[in-house]
Design an enzyme around this catalytic site. Structure first.
Site, PDB file in Angstrom:
ATOM      1  N   HIS A 171     -11.927  23.111  11.329  1.00  0.00           N
ATOM      2  CA  HIS A 171     -10.699  23.669   9.905  1.00  0.00           C
ATOM      3  C   HIS A 171     -11.141  24.674   9.163  1.00  0.00           C
ATOM      4  O   HIS A 171     -10.391  25.188   8.327  1.00  0.00           O
ATOM      5  CB  HIS A 171     -11.364  22.715   9.190  1.00  0.00           C
ATOM      6  CG  HIS A 171     -10.317  21.254   9.839  1.00  0.00           C
ATOM      7  ND1 HIS A 171     -10.706  19.683  10.133  1.00  0.00           N
ATOM      8  CD2 HIS A 171      -9.271  20.814  10.096  1.00  0.00           C
ATOM      9  CE1 HIS A 171     -10.897  19.100   9.969  1.00  0.00           C
ATOM     10  NE2 HIS A 171      -8.950  19.795  10.598  1.00  0.00           N
ATOM     11  N   LYS A 185      -1.768   6.017   8.158  1.00  0.00           N
ATOM     12  CA  LYS A 185      -3.943   6.434   9.223  1.00  0.00           C
ATOM     13  C   LYS A 185      -4.339   5.797   8.130  1.00  0.00           C
ATOM     14  O   LYS A 185      -4.511   5.899   6.603  1.00  0.00           O
ATOM     15  CB  LYS A 185      -3.513   7.681   8.785  1.00  0.00           C
ATOM     16  CG  LYS A 185      -3.384   8.876  10.218  1.00  0.00           C
ATOM     17  CD  LYS A 185      -3.752  10.036  10.387  1.00  0.00           C
ATOM     18  CE  LYS A 185      -3.552  10.940  11.507  1.00  0.00           C
ATOM     19  NZ  LYS A 185      -4.019  12.302  10.810  1.00  0.00           N
ATOM     20  N   ARG A 217      -4.740  24.461  17.635  1.00  0.00           N
ATOM     21  CA  ARG A 217      -6.296  24.739  18.830  1.00  0.00           C
ATOM     22  C   ARG A 217      -5.230  24.460  20.143  1.00  0.00           C
ATOM     23  O   ARG A 217      -6.208  25.282  21.270  1.00  0.00           O
ATOM     24  CB  ARG A 217      -6.691  23.066  18.894  1.00  0.00           C
ATOM     25  CG  ARG A 217      -7.590  22.976  17.651  1.00  0.00           C
ATOM     26  CD  ARG A 217      -8.094  21.367  17.399  1.00  0.00           C
ATOM     27  NE  ARG A 217      -7.142  20.615  16.920  1.00  0.00           N
ATOM     28  CZ  ARG A 217      -6.827  19.400  16.353  1.00  0.00           C
ATOM     29  NH1 ARG A 217      -7.733  19.160  16.142  1.00  0.00           N
ATOM     30  NH2 ARG A 217      -6.284  19.039  15.737  1.00  0.00           N
ATOM     31  N   SER A 256     -11.758  16.309  14.108  1.00  0.00           N
ATOM     32  CA  SER A 256     -12.828  14.691  13.459  1.00  0.00           C
ATOM     33  C   SER A 256     -12.356  13.776  13.852  1.00  0.00           C
ATOM     34  O   SER A 256     -13.907  12.876  13.737  1.00  0.00           O
ATOM     35  CB  SER A 256     -11.887  15.027  11.840  1.00  0.00           C
ATOM     36  OG  SER A 256     -11.955  15.495  11.140  1.00  0.00           O
TER      37      SER A 256
END
Ligand code: ADP
Length: 168
Positions: free
Chosen positions: A17, A41, A90, A128
Protein backbone atom coordinates in the site's frame (compact mmCIF):
# COMPACT_ATOMS: atom_id res chain seq x y z
CA UNK A 1 -4.80 21.89 -6.64
CA UNK A 2 -4.89 18.35 -8.02
CA UNK A 3 -6.24 16.03 -5.34
CA UNK A 4 -6.30 12.24 -5.53
CA UNK A 5 -7.83 9.72 -3.16
CA UNK A 6 -6.21 6.42 -2.35
CA UNK A 7 -9.03 4.34 -0.81
CA UNK A 8 -8.89 0.92 0.81
CA UNK A 9 -9.44 -1.18 3.89
CA UNK A 10 -5.79 -0.94 5.01
CA UNK A 11 -6.41 -3.68 7.56
CA UNK A 12 -3.50 -3.09 8.24
CA UNK A 13 -1.50 -0.92 5.80
CA UNK A 14 1.34 -2.93 4.19
CA UNK A 15 4.53 -1.99 2.37
CA UNK A 16 2.60 -2.66 -0.87
CA UNK A 17 0.00 0.00 0.00
CA UNK A 18 2.71 2.44 1.07
CA UNK A 19 4.51 2.03 -2.25
CA UNK A 20 1.31 2.97 -4.13
CA UNK A 21 0.69 5.96 -1.80
CA UNK A 22 4.26 7.25 -2.24
CA UNK A 23 4.10 6.96 -6.01
CA UNK A 24 0.71 8.72 -6.05
CA UNK A 25 2.04 11.52 -3.85
CA UNK A 26 4.80 12.22 -6.39
CA UNK A 27 2.20 12.91 -9.06
CA UNK A 28 -0.52 14.85 -7.26
CA UNK A 29 -0.53 18.00 -5.11
CA UNK A 30 -2.50 16.26 -2.39
CA UNK A 31 -3.29 12.60 -1.75
CA UNK A 32 -5.99 11.64 0.74
CA UNK A 33 -5.54 8.09 1.98
CA UNK A 34 -9.06 7.07 2.83
CA UNK A 35 -9.93 4.27 5.22
CA UNK A 36 -13.20 2.93 3.90
CA UNK A 37 -15.66 1.55 6.42
CA UNK A 38 -17.49 -1.21 4.60
CA UNK A 39 -20.45 -2.62 6.55
CA UNK A 40 -20.18 -5.87 4.57
CA UNK A 41 -16.61 -6.52 5.81
CA UNK A 42 -15.71 -7.14 9.44
CA UNK A 43 -12.25 -5.65 9.84
CA UNK A 44 -9.58 -6.89 12.21
CA UNK A 45 -8.56 -3.34 13.22
CA UNK A 46 -10.99 -0.51 13.95
CA UNK A 47 -11.14 2.40 11.51
CA UNK A 48 -9.35 4.57 14.10
CA UNK A 49 -6.53 2.04 14.50
CA UNK A 50 -6.16 1.71 10.72
CA UNK A 51 -6.06 5.49 10.32
CA UNK A 52 -3.51 5.81 13.13
CA UNK A 53 -1.21 3.23 11.46
CA UNK A 54 -1.56 5.11 8.16
CA UNK A 55 -0.75 8.49 9.78
CA UNK A 56 2.41 7.03 11.27
CA UNK A 57 3.69 5.44 8.06
CA UNK A 58 2.92 8.48 5.87
CA UNK A 59 4.25 11.12 8.32
CA UNK A 60 7.28 11.65 6.05
CA UNK A 61 5.12 12.59 3.03
CA UNK A 62 3.96 16.22 3.44
CA UNK A 63 1.19 16.13 0.82
CA UNK A 64 -0.54 13.02 2.22
CA UNK A 65 -3.53 13.24 4.56
CA UNK A 66 -5.42 10.38 6.19
CA UNK A 67 -9.19 10.29 6.65
CA UNK A 68 -11.98 7.82 7.34
CA UNK A 69 -15.20 7.51 5.35
CA UNK A 70 -18.36 5.62 6.16
CA UNK A 71 -20.14 6.74 3.01
CA UNK A 72 -19.86 6.57 -0.76
CA UNK A 73 -16.42 7.22 -2.24
CA UNK A 74 -17.93 9.13 -5.19
CA UNK A 75 -19.67 11.52 -2.77
CA UNK A 76 -16.57 11.94 -0.63
CA UNK A 77 -14.55 12.84 -3.75
CA UNK A 78 -17.10 15.49 -4.72
CA UNK A 79 -17.03 16.96 -1.21
CA UNK A 80 -13.23 17.33 -1.06
CA UNK A 81 -12.80 18.34 -4.72
CA UNK A 82 -10.83 15.23 -5.73
CA UNK A 83 -10.85 14.28 -9.42
CA UNK A 84 -8.86 11.06 -9.24
CA UNK A 85 -8.93 7.75 -7.43
CA UNK A 86 -5.64 5.86 -7.27
CA UNK A 87 -5.81 2.08 -7.03
CA UNK A 88 -3.00 -0.43 -6.93
CA UNK A 89 -3.14 -3.53 -9.14
CA UNK A 90 -1.30 -6.66 -8.11
CA UNK A 91 -2.50 -9.21 -10.63
CA UNK A 92 -5.20 -9.84 -13.19
CA UNK A 93 -7.31 -11.20 -10.35
CA UNK A 94 -7.58 -7.65 -8.88
CA UNK A 95 -8.72 -6.28 -12.20
CA UNK A 96 -12.29 -7.49 -12.53
CA UNK A 97 -13.36 -6.13 -9.15
CA UNK A 98 -11.49 -2.85 -9.63
CA UNK A 99 -12.94 -2.43 -13.13
CA UNK A 100 -16.49 -2.79 -11.78
CA UNK A 101 -15.75 -0.33 -8.95
CA UNK A 102 -14.22 2.22 -11.32
CA UNK A 103 -17.23 2.12 -13.66
CA UNK A 104 -19.65 2.43 -10.74
CA UNK A 105 -17.78 5.42 -9.31
CA UNK A 106 -17.70 7.06 -12.74
CA UNK A 107 -21.45 6.58 -13.07
CA UNK A 108 -22.06 8.09 -9.63
CA UNK A 109 -19.62 10.96 -10.21
CA UNK A 110 -18.74 11.48 -13.91
CA UNK A 111 -15.96 13.93 -12.94
CA UNK A 112 -14.11 11.14 -11.19
CA UNK A 113 -11.31 9.26 -12.95
CA UNK A 114 -9.74 6.05 -11.61
CA UNK A 115 -6.03 5.55 -12.23
CA UNK A 116 -4.37 2.19 -11.76
CA UNK A 117 -0.82 1.89 -10.55
CA UNK A 118 0.88 -1.43 -11.18
CA UNK A 119 2.49 -2.88 -8.08
CA UNK A 120 6.25 -3.09 -7.76
CA UNK A 121 7.00 -6.79 -8.38
CA UNK A 122 8.39 -7.25 -4.86
CA UNK A 123 4.91 -6.51 -3.43
CA UNK A 124 2.89 -8.58 -5.90
CA UNK A 125 2.09 -11.29 -3.40
CA UNK A 126 1.42 -8.96 -0.51
CA UNK A 127 -2.03 -8.36 1.01
CA UNK A 128 -3.33 -7.34 4.42
CA UNK A 129 -5.06 -10.70 4.81
CA UNK A 130 -1.78 -12.52 4.16
CA UNK A 131 -0.06 -10.40 6.83
CA UNK A 132 -2.84 -11.17 9.34
CA UNK A 133 -2.61 -14.86 8.56
CA UNK A 134 1.18 -15.13 8.82
CA UNK A 135 1.29 -13.03 12.03
CA UNK A 136 -1.57 -15.11 13.45
CA UNK A 137 0.64 -18.18 13.21
CA UNK A 138 3.55 -16.32 14.80
CA UNK A 139 5.43 -15.88 11.50
CA UNK A 140 7.84 -13.04 10.76
CA UNK A 141 6.08 -10.14 9.00
CA UNK A 142 8.84 -7.54 9.23
CA UNK A 143 9.36 -7.58 5.44
CA UNK A 144 5.66 -6.95 4.83
CA UNK A 145 4.91 -4.07 7.19
CA UNK A 146 6.32 -0.53 7.35
CA UNK A 147 8.92 -0.33 10.10
CA UNK A 148 7.06 2.37 12.10
CA UNK A 149 4.10 0.11 12.86
CA UNK A 150 5.44 -3.43 12.64
CA UNK A 151 5.90 -4.04 16.35
CA UNK A 152 2.52 -2.54 17.26
CA UNK A 153 0.62 -4.42 14.57
CA UNK A 154 2.17 -7.74 15.61
CA UNK A 155 1.38 -7.03 19.28
CA UNK A 156 -2.21 -6.01 18.54
CA UNK A 157 -2.76 -9.08 16.33
CA UNK A 158 -1.45 -11.34 19.10
CA UNK A 159 -3.77 -9.66 21.64
CA UNK A 160 -6.72 -10.04 19.31
CA UNK A 161 -5.91 -13.73 18.73
CA UNK A 162 -5.70 -14.22 22.51
CA UNK A 163 -9.04 -12.46 23.06
CA UNK A 164 -10.64 -14.69 20.43
CA UNK A 165 -9.29 -17.89 21.98
CA UNK A 166 -10.46 -16.68 25.41
CA UNK A 167 -13.98 -16.25 24.07
CA UNK A 168 -14.16 -19.77 22.62
P1 ADP B 1 -6.10 -5.70 0.57
O1 ADP B 1 -6.49 -6.39 -0.69
O2 ADP B 1 -4.66 -5.87 0.91
O3 ADP B 1 -7.04 -5.90 1.74
P2 ADP B 1 -7.16 -2.99 0.38
O4 ADP B 1 -8.60 -3.25 0.30
O5 ADP B 1 -6.72 -2.22 1.57
O6 ADP B 1 -6.18 -4.20 0.23
O7 ADP B 1 -6.68 -2.28 -0.96
C1 ADP B 1 -6.56 -0.94 -1.24
C2 ADP B 1 -5.86 -0.78 -2.57
O8 ADP B 1 -4.50 -1.15 -2.42
C3 ADP B 1 -6.41 -1.67 -3.69
O9 ADP B 1 -6.37 -0.92 -4.88
C4 ADP B 1 -5.43 -2.81 -3.75
O10 ADP B 1 -5.37 -3.39 -5.03
C5 ADP B 1 -4.14 -2.07 -3.42
N1 ADP B 1 -3.12 -2.95 -2.91
C6 ADP B 1 -3.18 -3.74 -1.83
N2 ADP B 1 -2.02 -4.42 -1.67
C7 ADP B 1 -1.20 -4.03 -2.68
C8 ADP B 1 0.12 -4.38 -3.11
N3 ADP B 1 0.82 -5.29 -2.45
N4 ADP B 1 0.63 -3.78 -4.21
C9 ADP B 1 -0.12 -2.88 -4.89
N5 ADP B 1 -1.36 -2.52 -4.57
C10 ADP B 1 -1.90 -3.08 -3.49
Amino acid sequence: MRTAICPGSFDPVTRGHLNIIERGAQRFDRVIVLVMVNPAKIPCFSAEERADFLCRVTAHIPNVQVDVSTGLLAEYARRVGAGTIIKGLRAVTDFEFEFQQALTNKKLNPELETMFVITDPEYMYLSSSMVRQVAGFGGDVTDFLPEEICEDVVKRLAEKAEQRSGVQ
